[in-house]
Design a protein around this motif. Structure first.
Motif, PDB file in Angstrom:
ATOM      1  N   SER A 297      -1.953  -5.797   8.462  1.00 41.45           N
ATOM      2  CA  SER A 297      -1.351  -4.368   7.980  1.00 41.45           C
ATOM      3  C   SER A 297      -1.021  -4.674   6.674  1.00 41.45           C
ATOM      4  O   SER A 297       0.314  -5.495   6.834  1.00 41.45           O
ATOM      5  CB  SER A 297      -0.437  -4.065   9.082  1.00 41.45           C
ATOM      6  N   GLY A 298      -0.964  -3.604   5.887  1.00 36.99           N
ATOM      7  CA  GLY A 298      -0.750  -3.329   4.842  1.00 36.99           C
ATOM      8  C   GLY A 298       1.323  -3.525   5.103  1.00 36.99           C
ATOM      9  O   GLY A 298       2.057  -2.683   3.925  1.00 36.99           O
ATOM     10  N   THR A 299       1.079  -2.716   5.880  1.00 36.93           N
ATOM     11  CA  THR A 299       2.705  -1.440   6.527  1.00 36.93           C
ATOM     12  C   THR A 299       3.803  -2.408   7.175  1.00 36.93           C
ATOM     13  O   THR A 299       4.663  -2.183   7.507  1.00 36.93           O
ATOM     14  CB  THR A 299       3.009  -0.687   7.141  1.00 36.93           C
TER      15      THR A 299
ATOM     16  N   ARG B 139      -7.672  -7.297  10.997  1.00 37.85           N
ATOM     17  CA  ARG B 139      -7.545  -7.223   9.343  1.00 37.85           C
ATOM     18  C   ARG B 139      -5.821  -6.842   9.309  1.00 37.85           C
ATOM     19  O   ARG B 139      -4.695  -6.280  10.420  1.00 37.85           O
ATOM     20  CB  ARG B 139      -7.812  -6.327   8.598  1.00 37.85           C
TER      21      ARG B 139
ATOM     22  N   THR C 167       0.719  -1.358   0.480  1.00 37.34           N
ATOM     23  CA  THR C 167      -0.239   0.213   0.403  1.00 37.34           C
ATOM     24  C   THR C 167       0.891   0.967  -0.144  1.00 37.34           C
ATOM     25  O   THR C 167       0.446   2.154  -0.190  1.00 37.34           O
ATOM     26  CB  THR C 167      -1.048   0.037   1.233  1.00 37.34           C
ATOM     27  N   ALA C 168       2.205   1.292   0.302  1.00 35.63           N
ATOM     28  CA  ALA C 168       3.041   2.424   0.754  1.00 35.63           C
ATOM     29  C   ALA C 168       3.759   2.383  -0.165  1.00 35.63           C
ATOM     30  O   ALA C 168       5.251   3.565   0.318  1.00 35.63           O
ATOM     31  CB  ALA C 168       3.190   2.657   2.041  1.00 35.63           C
TER      32      ALA C 168
ATOM     33  N   THR D  79      -8.729  -0.121   3.234  1.00 41.36           N
ATOM     34  CA  THR D  79      -7.239   0.934   3.768  1.00 41.36           C
ATOM     35  C   THR D  79      -6.489   1.211   2.245  1.00 41.36           C
ATOM     36  O   THR D  79      -6.194   0.248   2.083  1.00 41.36           O
ATOM     37  CB  THR D  79      -6.377   0.135   4.771  1.00 41.36           C
ATOM     38  N   GLY D  80      -5.562   2.249   2.746  1.00 44.30           N
ATOM     39  CA  GLY D  80      -4.948   2.550   1.132  1.00 44.30           C
ATOM     40  C   GLY D  80      -5.530   3.722   0.699  1.00 44.30           C
ATOM     41  O   GLY D  80      -6.216   3.622   0.036  1.00 44.30           O
ATOM     42  N   VAL D  81      -4.689   4.513   0.491  1.00 42.08           N
ATOM     43  CA  VAL D  81      -5.322   5.813  -0.644  1.00 42.08           C
ATOM     44  C   VAL D  81      -5.426   5.771  -1.928  1.00 42.08           C
ATOM     45  O   VAL D  81      -6.565   6.053  -2.052  1.00 42.08           O
ATOM     46  CB  VAL D  81      -3.569   6.531  -0.747  1.00 42.08           C
TER      47      VAL D  81
ATOM     48  N   ASN E 235      -7.149   8.612  10.245  1.00 45.01           N
ATOM     49  CA  ASN E 235      -5.721   8.544  10.585  1.00 45.01           C
ATOM     50  C   ASN E 235      -4.843  10.171   9.904  1.00 45.01           C
ATOM     51  O   ASN E 235      -3.943  10.370  10.204  1.00 45.01           O
ATOM     52  CB  ASN E 235      -4.553   7.248   9.972  1.00 45.01           C
TER      53      ASN E 235
ATOM     54  N   ARG F 296      -4.061  -5.957  13.360  1.00 46.00           N
ATOM     55  CA  ARG F 296      -5.023  -4.649  13.417  1.00 46.00           C
ATOM     56  C   ARG F 296      -5.919  -5.113  13.631  1.00 46.00           C
ATOM     57  O   ARG F 296      -7.030  -5.648  12.781  1.00 46.00           O
ATOM     58  CB  ARG F 296      -4.518  -3.331  12.981  1.00 46.00           C
TER      59      ARG F 296
ATOM     60  N   GLU G  18      -9.250   8.969   5.418  1.00 45.72           N
ATOM     61  CA  GLU G  18      -8.919   8.349   6.350  1.00 45.72           C
ATOM     62  C   GLU G  18      -9.397   8.541   7.796  1.00 45.72           C
ATOM     63  O   GLU G  18      -8.591   9.749   8.175  1.00 45.72           O
ATOM     64  CB  GLU G  18      -7.750   7.266   6.134  1.00 45.72           C
TER      65      GLU G  18
ATOM     66  N   ARG H 209      -0.083  13.718   6.062  1.00 48.66           N
ATOM     67  CA  ARG H 209      -1.398  13.593   7.123  1.00 48.66           C
ATOM     68  C   ARG H 209      -1.343  14.273   8.272  1.00 48.66           C
ATOM     69  O   ARG H 209      -0.556  15.554   8.623  1.00 48.66           O
ATOM     70  CB  ARG H 209      -1.314  12.871   7.709  1.00 48.66           C
TER      71      ARG H 209
ATOM     72  N   MET I  11      -1.393   7.636  -7.850  1.00 49.79           N
ATOM     73  CA  MET I  11      -0.270   6.110  -7.344  1.00 49.79           C
ATOM     74  C   MET I  11      -0.278   5.374  -8.515  1.00 49.79           C
ATOM     75  O   MET I  11      -0.694   5.704  -9.463  1.00 49.79           O
ATOM     76  CB  MET I  11      -1.037   5.780  -6.064  1.00 49.79           C
TER      77      MET I  11
ATOM     78  N   ARG J 231       8.831  -0.199   2.147  1.00 53.13           N
ATOM     79  CA  ARG J 231       8.898   0.389   3.240  1.00 53.13           C
ATOM     80  C   ARG J 231       9.502  -0.730   3.665  1.00 53.13           C
ATOM     81  O   ARG J 231       9.217  -1.845   4.030  1.00 53.13           O
ATOM     82  CB  ARG J 231       7.997   0.912   3.606  1.00 53.13           C
TER      83      ARG J 231
ATOM     84  N   HIS K 158       5.315   8.632   8.492  1.00 53.34           N
ATOM     85  CA  HIS K 158       5.246   8.313   9.857  1.00 53.34           C
ATOM     86  C   HIS K 158       6.348   6.769  10.573  1.00 53.34           C
ATOM     87  O   HIS K 158       6.307   7.130  11.910  1.00 53.34           O
ATOM     88  CB  HIS K 158       4.026   7.891  10.716  1.00 53.34           C
TER      89      HIS K 158
HETATM   90  C1  16G Z   1      -0.237   3.464   3.631  1.00 54.75           C
HETATM   91  C2  16G Z   1      -1.170   4.001   3.655  1.00 54.75           C
HETATM   92  C3  16G Z   1      -2.634   4.552   4.655  1.00 54.75           C
HETATM   93  C4  16G Z   1      -2.572   3.373   4.870  1.00 54.75           C
HETATM   94  C5  16G Z   1      -2.002   2.738   5.972  1.00 54.75           C
HETATM   95  C6  16G Z   1      -2.581   2.203   6.912  1.00 54.75           C
HETATM   96  C7  16G Z   1      -1.197   5.205   1.403  1.00 54.75           C
HETATM   97  C8  16G Z   1      -0.106   6.345   0.442  1.00 54.75           C
HETATM   98  N1  16G Z   1      -0.461   4.975   2.795  1.00 54.75           N
HETATM   99  O1  16G Z   1       0.200   4.223   5.280  1.00 54.75           O
HETATM  100  O2  16G Z   1      -3.478   5.338   4.105  1.00 54.75           O
HETATM  101  O3  16G Z   1      -3.420   3.646   6.121  1.00 54.75           O
HETATM  102  O4  16G Z   1      -0.637   2.115   5.335  1.00 54.75           O
HETATM  103  O5  16G Z   1      -1.511   0.767   6.776  1.00 54.75           O
HETATM  104  O6  16G Z   1      -1.927   4.780   0.773  1.00 54.75           O
HETATM  105  P1  16G Z   1      -1.681  -0.265   7.900  1.00 54.75           P
HETATM  106  O7  16G Z   1      -1.445  -1.092   6.648  1.00 54.75           O
HETATM  107  O8  16G Z   1      -0.263  -0.786   8.661  1.00 54.75           O
HETATM  108  O9  16G Z   1      -2.726  -0.103   8.824  1.00 54.75           O
END
Ligand code: 16G
Ligand code: ZN
Length: 537
Positions: free
Chosen positions: A507-509, A505, A26-27, A361-363, A382, A514, A380, A291, A84, A30, A67
């Protein structure tokens, strides 16, 4: 045609770490900065290919980990219009990053070229920037070698916020580019000029509000907001009084540490070093300034957070009022994720009668959905979000016609908003000015803004699990389909709490799962979150 020897020679400087499996998520990519050199080198190559595919248009590359802790870094690609990267190309990015050898890398490159019918003789143009992380310069050097390897032309913007890079990518492709001066300076100038002028137009001759503290998370938002505020001062030195705190981008270890939008939103408390007087207005940015969340402390000392949901309610409410006053036939819709507070959804749907949709989730998911409306407001919880005006909406807003003075005034305000909002991506600085201009127009305090609806108590917890990939969701991430039977157990727990809601769900990052919960009281909500987390663990 591509020069395989040159690619191999340069690639040898950035061997892939064998044991790591990279994913463009999603980001973007990273992780810990030391694992990223080979990836960033290859992203340079991919950007060159994408530019050739899209008629030599500029492709943007942002080196940031937002962040995340200072030791992390990341990279993401931006398409010509500032959006994107297209989804199909995310998988090319993943394939390139995981090629184990230089020969395999060449094979992946060749296959991207043939699958897309890329004309190798075309010029390739890329534009790139980084945030203030100490690992940035080294990664930019690897990126520049990638750009060189694919014989692309690169414009280095130096240190920028993520939304500045998005906006300038769009600008280079679709606006007139003056020839003199470096792109680095030009990118700042066009950005400050655009947003300061639009802000001036949006506030009109209304009274200014009290000072606002902005916590810049010790990141790139600090110097950029400082400059932007000066541009605003030059136009009207009495309209926007900002005090920037956590603006130390030089001292190691400070970025995002005990401050910033994510710290404030997740912890539901102010940055550690900030002592807030009653009703002092404050906001926090994240490390790359895409954000923002707002907050204050009320008379009895309670911390009040005005998050992305509140920003959506404020801006959608203001826009629809202007649209109605101007008698324009324009539909306004709001896009949220499962993290939106239940009270915000109810307020938007029931009191303001907006169509509200929920997406994963995700922009990119929010952005695409928002494009379906004439005016699509997406945030979002956040604090990441923006407003998109379709060409239909822009045509109506910018067309002439005979109007009453009142209608004319509303149209002018709408025009100002279309310029004040960074429509390429959510932008903390643009959103700050958007919120401030609406509050100035309405002459609202934070307290008044906060009172439009009352947040349900909510809690977000993360659970470290052996393998987060086993968690599969549907229904915009609100329902688990795997592991088998877990959703039924969650449902049973939720049913025991008044106004309870909870979902799980991956996390994507981060390598965690979560858990989100809300309920009618703080105690219930914490208990529900805790119990659901227990099911997951
Ligand atoms: C990324 C996403 C953000 C989302 C976050 C959720 C983009 C540019 N950024 O930072 O939108 O809120 O992931 O994180 O899409 P998570 O999947 O770890 O909860
Ligand atoms: Zn960010």
């Amino acid at each position: 045609t591509i020069d395989c020897d040159k690619i191999k020679e340069l690639s040898a400087k950035y061997p892939k770490l064998k044991e790591i499996n990279y994913t463009y998520g999603t980001a973007g990519f990273r992780m810990k900065a030391e694992y990223l050199e080979s990836v960033i080198f290859r992203v340079g190559i991919l950007a060159g290919l994408r530019s050739r595919k899209l008629d030599s248009k500029f492709i943007g590359i942002m080196v940031t980990a937002s962040h995340n802790p200072e030791a992390d870094n990341g990279v993401k690609l931006v398409d010509p219009s500032g959006e994107m990267l297209e989804q199909q190309w995310e998988s090319y990015a993943t394939q390139l990053a995981n090629a184990q050898s230089d020969d395999e890398l060449i094979n992946v490159i060749k296959s991207v070229i043939s699958q897309n019918g890329i004309d190798e003789s075309k010029k390739a143009s890329v534009v790139y920037a980084r945030d203030t992380r100490p690992s940035g310069p080294k990664l930019i050097a690897a990126l520049e070698d990638g750009i060189k390897a694919i014989s692309a032309v690169g414009e280095n913007l130096g240190i920028k916020t993520t939304p500045q890079l998005h906006y300038f990518t769009y600008y280079l492709n679709y606006c007139e580019k003056p020839t003199e001066g470096s792109c680095d300076e030009l990118a700042d100038k066009v950005y400050y000029e655009k947003f300061s002028k639009a802000f001036q137009k949006a506030v009109g001759d209304n009274q200014r509000l009290s000072d606002i503290y902005v916590d810049a998370a010790n990141g790139v938002g600090a110097p950029k907001l400082k400059d932007l505020a000066q541009w605003i001062d030059k136009l009207n030195d009495n309209i926007f009084k900002v005090t920037i705190i956590n603006d130390d981008t030089d001292t190691r270890g400070k970025l995002n540490f005990q401050c910033g939008a994510d710290y404030v939103k997740t912890g539901q408390k102010p940055p550690l070093a900030l002592n807030l007087a009653c009703e002092q207005r404050a906001a926090s940015l994240d490390g790359d300034a895409d954000r923002i969340v707002f907050y204050y402390v009320d008379e009895d000392g309670t911390f009040r957070l005005l998050d992305g949901d509140k920003i959506a309610a404020l801006s959608a409410g203001f826009i629809i009022e202007l649209v109605k006053t101007a008698c324009l036939d324009i539909s306004v819709g709001v896009v949220q994720t499962a993290y939106a507070n239940g009270s915000s959804t109810a307020y938007l749907e029931r009191e303001l009668a907006f169509p509200v949709s929920c997406v994963p989730t995700g922009v990119k998911h929010l952005h695409h959905k928002a494009q379906e409306y004439d005016v699509g407001v997406y945030f979002e919880a956040n604090g990441h979000g923006t407003v998109l005006f379709s060409s239909k909406a822009l045509d109506k807003i910018n067309s002439d016609g005979s109007r009453t003075t009142e209608q004319e005034k509303a149209i002018k305000k709408l025009q100002a908003l279309t310029e004040l909002i960074n429509q390429t991506v959510g932008d903390a600085l643009s959103d700050l000015l958007l919120v401030e201009s609406i509050l100035i127009n309405r002459q609202w305090t934070f307290k008044k803004w906060n009172s439009v609806y009352t947040d349900k108590p909510n809690r977000l917890v993360k659970v470290v699990v052996a393998d987060r990939q086993i968690f599969k969701t549907t229904n915009a991430e609100r329902t688990l389909v795997e592991p088998n039977g877990l959703q039924e157990k969650i449902d049973k727990l939720v049913a025991q709490y008044k106004d309870g809601r909870s979902f799980v769900r991956p996390s994507g990052t981060e390598d965690v799962v979560r858990v989100y919960a809300e309920a009618s009281t703080r105690e219930d909500c914490d208990q529900l979150a805790f119990k659901v987390a227990g099911l997951v663990y």
